[in-house]
Design a protein around this motif. Structure first.
Motif, PDB file in Angstrom:
ATOM      1  N   TRP A 154       8.260  13.744  -0.514  1.00 12.54           N
ATOM      2  CA  TRP A 154       8.956  13.409   0.722  1.00 12.54           C
ATOM      3  C   TRP A 154       8.063  12.599   1.651  1.00 12.54           C
ATOM      4  N   LEU A 155       6.776  12.927   1.698  1.00  9.12           N
ATOM      5  CA  LEU A 155       5.859  12.136   2.515  1.00  9.12           C
ATOM      6  C   LEU A 155       5.730  10.723   1.967  1.00  9.12           C
ATOM      7  N   ASP A 156       5.557  10.608   0.654  1.00 10.33           N
ATOM      8  CA  ASP A 156       5.451   9.279   0.043  1.00 10.33           C
ATOM      9  C   ASP A 156       6.716   8.470   0.283  1.00 10.33           C
ATOM     10  N   THR A 157       7.875   9.120   0.125  1.00 10.17           N
ATOM     11  CA  THR A 157       9.143   8.412   0.321  1.00 10.17           C
ATOM     12  C   THR A 157       9.303   7.964   1.763  1.00 10.17           C
ATOM     13  N   SER A 158       8.930   8.808   2.693  1.00 13.25           N
ATOM     14  CA  SER A 158       9.046   8.446   4.111  1.00 13.25           C
ATOM     15  C   SER A 158       8.187   7.241   4.445  1.00 13.25           C
ATOM     16  N   LEU A 159       6.954   7.230   3.942  1.00 12.82           N
ATOM     17  CA  LEU A 159       6.077   6.088   4.206  1.00 12.82           C
ATOM     18  C   LEU A 159       6.626   4.815   3.587  1.00 12.82           C
ATOM     19  N   TYR A 160       7.170   4.940   2.381  1.00 12.35           N
ATOM     20  CA  TYR A 160       7.686   3.748   1.701  1.00 12.35           C
ATOM     21  C   TYR A 160       8.919   3.198   2.426  1.00 12.35           C
ATOM     22  N   ILE A 161       9.824   4.090   2.852  1.00  8.81           N
ATOM     23  CA  ILE A 161      11.013   3.642   3.575  1.00  8.81           C
ATOM     24  C   ILE A 161      10.609   2.996   4.895  1.00  8.81           C
TER      25      ILE A 161
ATOM     26  N   MET B 101       0.825  -1.201   0.000  1.00  5.47           N
ATOM     27  CA  MET B 101       0.000   0.000   0.000  1.00  5.47           C
ATOM     28  C   MET B 101       0.867   1.262   0.000  1.00  5.47           C
ATOM     29  N   ALA B 102       1.985   1.232   0.717  1.00  7.77           N
ATOM     30  CA  ALA B 102       2.872   2.394   0.732  1.00  7.77           C
ATOM     31  C   ALA B 102       3.439   2.657  -0.651  1.00  7.77           C
ATOM     32  N   ALA B 103       3.666   1.613  -1.441  1.00  4.92           N
ATOM     33  CA  ALA B 103       4.185   1.788  -2.798  1.00  4.92           C
ATOM     34  C   ALA B 103       3.111   2.284  -3.748  1.00  4.92           C
ATOM     35  N   ALA B 104       1.841   1.927  -3.499  1.00  3.80           N
ATOM     36  CA  ALA B 104       0.760   2.283  -4.423  1.00  3.80           C
ATOM     37  C   ALA B 104       0.182   3.666  -4.158  1.00  3.80           C
ATOM     38  N   LEU B 105       0.293   4.167  -2.941  1.00  2.00           N
ATOM     39  CA  LEU B 105      -0.318   5.456  -2.616  1.00  2.00           C
ATOM     40  C   LEU B 105       0.178   6.608  -3.497  1.00  2.00           C
ATOM     41  N   PRO B 106       1.467   6.675  -3.866  1.00  2.00           N
ATOM     42  CA  PRO B 106       1.893   7.783  -4.738  1.00  2.00           C
ATOM     43  C   PRO B 106       1.187   7.813  -6.085  1.00  2.00           C
ATOM     44  N   LEU B 107       0.624   6.690  -6.523  1.00  2.00           N
ATOM     45  CA  LEU B 107      -0.080   6.681  -7.805  1.00  2.00           C
ATOM     46  C   LEU B 107      -1.273   7.625  -7.804  1.00  2.00           C
ATOM     47  N   SER B 108      -1.811   7.935  -6.623  1.00  2.00           N
ATOM     48  CA  SER B 108      -2.974   8.817  -6.566  1.00  2.00           C
ATOM     49  C   SER B 108      -2.641  10.208  -7.088  1.00  2.00           C
ATOM     50  N   ARG B 109      -1.354  10.590  -7.078  1.00  2.00           N
ATOM     51  CA  ARG B 109      -0.958  11.900  -7.606  1.00  2.00           C
ATOM     52  C   ARG B 109      -1.158  11.993  -9.112  1.00  2.00           C
ATOM     53  N   LEU B 110      -1.216  10.847  -9.788  1.00  2.00           N
ATOM     54  CA  LEU B 110      -1.360  10.855 -11.241  1.00  2.00           C
ATOM     55  C   LEU B 110      -2.807  10.992 -11.677  1.00  2.00           C
ATOM     56  N   PHE B 111      -3.747  10.911 -10.728  1.00  2.00           N
ATOM     57  CA  PHE B 111      -5.162  10.913 -11.066  1.00  2.00           C
ATOM     58  C   PHE B 111      -5.844  12.165 -10.522  1.00  2.00           C
ATOM     59  N   ARG B 112      -6.881  12.550 -11.220  1.00  2.00           N
ATOM     60  CA  ARG B 112      -7.763  13.569 -10.676  1.00  2.00           C
ATOM     61  C   ARG B 112      -8.567  12.955  -9.535  1.00  2.00           C
ATOM     62  N   PRO B 113      -9.067  13.750  -8.591  1.00  2.00           N
ATOM     63  CA  PRO B 113      -9.770  13.195  -7.433  1.00  2.00           C
ATOM     64  C   PRO B 113     -10.998  12.384  -7.847  1.00  2.00           C
ATOM     65  N   GLY B 114     -11.223  11.301  -7.101  1.00  2.00           N
ATOM     66  CA  GLY B 114     -12.450  10.546  -7.305  1.00  2.00           C
ATOM     67  C   GLY B 114     -12.256   9.085  -7.581  1.00  2.00           C
ATOM     68  N   GLY B 115     -12.369   8.235  -6.548  1.00  2.00           N
ATOM     69  CA  GLY B 115     -12.499   6.808  -6.753  1.00  2.00           C
ATOM     70  C   GLY B 115     -11.210   6.030  -6.862  1.00  2.00           C
ATOM     71  N   PHE B 116     -10.038   6.699  -6.802  1.00  2.00           N
ATOM     72  CA  PHE B 116      -8.800   5.959  -7.006  1.00  2.00           C
ATOM     73  C   PHE B 116      -8.440   5.110  -5.792  1.00  2.00           C
ATOM     74  N   SER B 117      -8.419   5.736  -4.606  1.00  2.00           N
ATOM     75  CA  SER B 117      -7.919   5.060  -3.411  1.00  2.00           C
ATOM     76  C   SER B 117      -8.706   3.798  -3.095  1.00  2.00           C
ATOM     77  N   GLY B 118     -10.016   3.841  -3.220  1.00  2.00           N
ATOM     78  CA  GLY B 118     -10.819   2.678  -2.893  1.00  2.00           C
ATOM     79  C   GLY B 118     -10.525   1.495  -3.792  1.00  2.00           C
ATOM     80  N   VAL B 119     -10.385   1.734  -5.078  1.00  2.00           N
ATOM     81  CA  VAL B 119     -10.116   0.649  -6.024  1.00  2.00           C
ATOM     82  C   VAL B 119      -8.747   0.039  -5.761  1.00  2.00           C
TER      83      VAL B 119
END
Length: 704
Positions: free
Chosen positions: A151-158, A1-19
């Motif tokens: 930096w937040l994404d990197t910290s969570l992933y590390i 999940m820590a690796a996948a969360l940064p992908l949300s930056r590539l999407f406009r808001p709406g429905g990404f995190s749940g899927v």
């Protein structure tokens, strides 16, 4: 999940995190259950794939399900969606909309990374390999889009990677219970993880979707250029501050300016279908789609200011374009497109000549009969909420002709309130449309156009959403088109007249109702009007009898009508029996292969004993952890006296095969003793265990 969360930056808001969360949890959860019930890894992987297929089908293509079961149409639609998602990763510029196709593609990637990481950590026992499997997932967003969240994404992933390594260290110390075992972070694994991650990023980055490719759609072009993106909500374009001038126009008759149309609807978003055949348009005029109609010749001179993108705005129906090289026209939509994704440079001028049909009520108000198979793309709908169907029936269900039904829907929606300041996540999914039609009754053109198109389809009327611009402000001899004129409206198909525009959005200044669709037009005299129509002009589509409309989307009318229940039941049953048969066949073939590959008498004897142990595992008589062959045989012999002698003989032969000289090992004697032991033990088994043992279940169970 820590690796996948940064992908949300590539999407406009709406429905990404749940899927994404559901895909990752599904992968990890099924893998855990497979280990918990000692299911073989291969079978666990198959179950995980089926679980992902079920989830994605139910989430995005529920209309293809038979009850809760996927169907052949589900597989077809899902494959098409994945292919479309791959195409969109190349053609879209980030941030991209959360379309079902993109979410399907990304969910499949997240599921695969989660399964590989889980398998590497627990099946293989290599935590470094597990972390490496997630590095591409984590690195993708940074290669495509800079962000302050890095930096937040990197910290969570590390932190997550450190937790995996720390957990492995604790497990290792617990297993070996040695004083040298050291808990905590180690520099060696950290360096190796960093080197693996850098290597993967360097090698794989050029192959990531969209890396280095020019986007076909962009929310902002070079400098201050703006493209009106039809795949996402146009609310941001309407509310853009400061207002941007996109183009200027000089014309003998103002009209709506059409870019393209959207015909496929999946319950979440309207988007383009596959029927997109484009042909070159040269200096010579091309015939209109309906030559038998009466036309107004509209000539337009455009100058591009800040409009980017592949489409050229024009009145409908364009028949000639000059001063633009390599321009093409799409057969179905009559949209003008350019091979260059960025569009025309700023300051470029071009001219378009259009034959605008001069339609009357008499042309449209007839009891048309539609060829539903040919028009399936424009009647296609997923499972529509009952409240929308009931509302459409109440408004227009009793009207005698498609024209009067469309007119009733338009007039009803025009009683709503135009409001651009609705919530940013209020778009045109089924959920949003129900809210719009039954509660808020206010929105902007996106909700009005989508609601009318969906309700028209529920009444059996082919419809699609047109995207472009309304009337611009006249300054001198020119019309100035800005971001404020971005607009969407509805087109309804009428045999003999083609695609006819209707205006459900009550927005003053920018929009206008066509004369043939004005209030009370159905009761007015059908005498043709001599006045030019300053309206959004419809596409002159030929009648269904004169040409075969291409089918562009899976899951259209044919899929919507459904198939007999016994077909799906037979399909599911055949698949289940086929899988069982395959596992049984493999359970028979694998021992033969192992026998042939056994080296020497000792190896042959070991293979035969392992076959006996696999049979015992399937029968529920498997060896316990740490149990020797003699102890295992003694425990089994307590069940029946007939098995005592062959089991004792088998244990002696196996011990001899392990320690005696190889020339004294007799594989045939081991096989004979094992066969006698199985025959004696079989009489003590239940029918279920006898069937499982005979089917080779023990081989798959022991593989876990």
């Amino acid at each position: 999940m820590a690796a996948a969360l940064p992908l949300s930056r590539l999407f406009r808001p709406g429905g990404f995190s749940g899927v994404v969360l559901a895909a990752a949890l599904l992968s990890i959860g099924i893998s855990w259950l497979a280990r918990r019930f000692r299911i073989p890894a291969v079978v666990g992987l198959l179950l995980s794939v089926l679980g992902l297929f079920w989830f994605l089908t139910g989430r995005f293509h529920a209309h293809t399900l038979w009850g809760i079961f996927p169907t052949p149409a589900s597989a077809t639609v899902l494959v098409h969606s994945v292919r479309e998602g791959v195409s969109q990763t190349i053609n879209y510029a980030v941030p991209v909309p959360t379309t079902p196709a993109l979410l399907t593609f990304v969910a499949a990637g997240v599921w695969m990374s989660a399964w590989l990481a889980d398998a590497a950590a627990l099946w293989v026992g290599n935590p470094l390999l597990a972390i490496a499997a997630t590095v591409p997932l984590f690195a993708t967003p940074s290669t495509l889009l800079p962000s302050q969240r890095r930096w937040l994404d990197t910290s969570l992933y590390i932190a997550a990677a450190a937790w995996v390594l720390f957990g492995e260290e604790r497990a290792r110390a617990k297993r070996w219970r040695t004083s040298e075992a050291r808990l905590g972070w180690r520099a060696g694994p950290a360096v190796r993880v960093a080197l693996i991650g850098v290597l993967i990023i360097v090698v794989m980055a050029p192959f990531l979707p969209g890396y280095g490719a020019p986007p076909l759609l962009r929310s902002k072009g070079p400098g201050d250029r703006v493209q009106f993106n039809p795949f996402v909500a146009i609310q941001a374009t309407l509310r853009k501050q400061p207002e941007a001038t996109l183009l200027t126009e000089t014309t003998n008759q103002p009209t709506y300016l059409r870019l393209t149309t959207l015909e496929h609807y999946d319950g979440q978003v309207f988007q383009q279908g596959n029927a997109r055949q484009a042909v070159p348009i040269g200096a010579e005029p091309i015939p209109p789609y309906e030559p038998g109609l009466t036309f107004d010749v509209v000539r337009q001179n455009f100058q591009i200011q800040a409009l980017a993108g592949p489409w050229l705005p024009a009145a409908y129906d364009p028949v000639k374009v000059t001063d633009v090289a390599d321009v093409k026209i799409e057969r179905e939509t009559r949209s003008l497109i350019l091979p260059s994704a960025g569009g025309l440079p700023t300051g470029v001028r071009y001219q378009v000549t259009s034959d605008v049909p001069r339609l009357t009520v008499a042309d449209l108000d007839q009891p048309f009969s539609y060829d539903k198979q040919a028009l399936a793309d424009y009647l296609q709908l997923p499972r529509v909420p009952s409240v929308i169907r009931q509302l459409a029936q109440r408004i227009a269900g009793d009207r005698p002709t498609p024209y009067q039904k469309a007119l009733a829907l338009q007039e009803y929606l025009r009683t709503f309130t135009y409001n651009e300041n609705v919530a940013a996540d209020f778009h045109h999914s089924f959920k949003n449309l129900v809210e719009f039609l039954t509660k808020s009754k206010q929105g902007y053109c996106e909700q009005f156009a989508a609601a009318m198109a969906v309700m028209a389809r529920t009444l059996g009327i082919p419809s699609r959403v047109a995207i472009g611009f309304g009337f611009g402000q006249r300054i001198g001899k020119q019309y100035v088109i800005t971001t404020r004129e971005a607009h969407a409206w509805v087109e309804i198909f009428f045999p003999g007249a083609g695609w006819v525009a209707f205006e459900p959005t009550p927005r003053a200044g920018v929009t206008a109702v066509p004369p043939y669709a004005a209030p009370g037009a159905a009761e007015a005299s059908p005498t043709p009007s001599d006045q030019p129509t300053a309206t959004p002009t419809p596409s002159a589509q030929p009648s269904t009898g004169s040409r075969n409309l291409e089918r562009g989307q899976a899951g259209g009318q044919t899929a919507q009508q459904g198939r007999p229940a016994w077909v799906f039941a037979a399909f599911i049953a055949a698949g289940a029996f086929g899988l069982i048969a395959l596992l049984i066949v493999l359970a028979v073939i694998i021992p033969r292969i192992l026998r042939r590959r056994a080296r020497g008498p000792r190896g042959a004897a070991a293979v035969r004993y392992l076959e006996f142990l696999a049979w015992c595992e399937g029968a529920g008589l498997g060896r316990r952890p740490g149990e020797t062959p003699s102890e295992h045989a003694a425990r089994l012999a307590t069940g029946t006296t007939e098995a005592v002698e062959p089991l004792e003989q088998l244990a002696v032969l196996v011990d001899g095969a392990l320690w005696a000289p190889e020339e004294d090992v007799d594989p045939g004697a081991v096989e004979s003793a094992a066969s006698d032991a199985r025959a004696a033990l079989r009489t003590t088994l239940s029918r279920r265990n006898r069937l499982l043992a005979a089917a080779g279940w023990g081989r798959w169970k022991s593989a876990a």
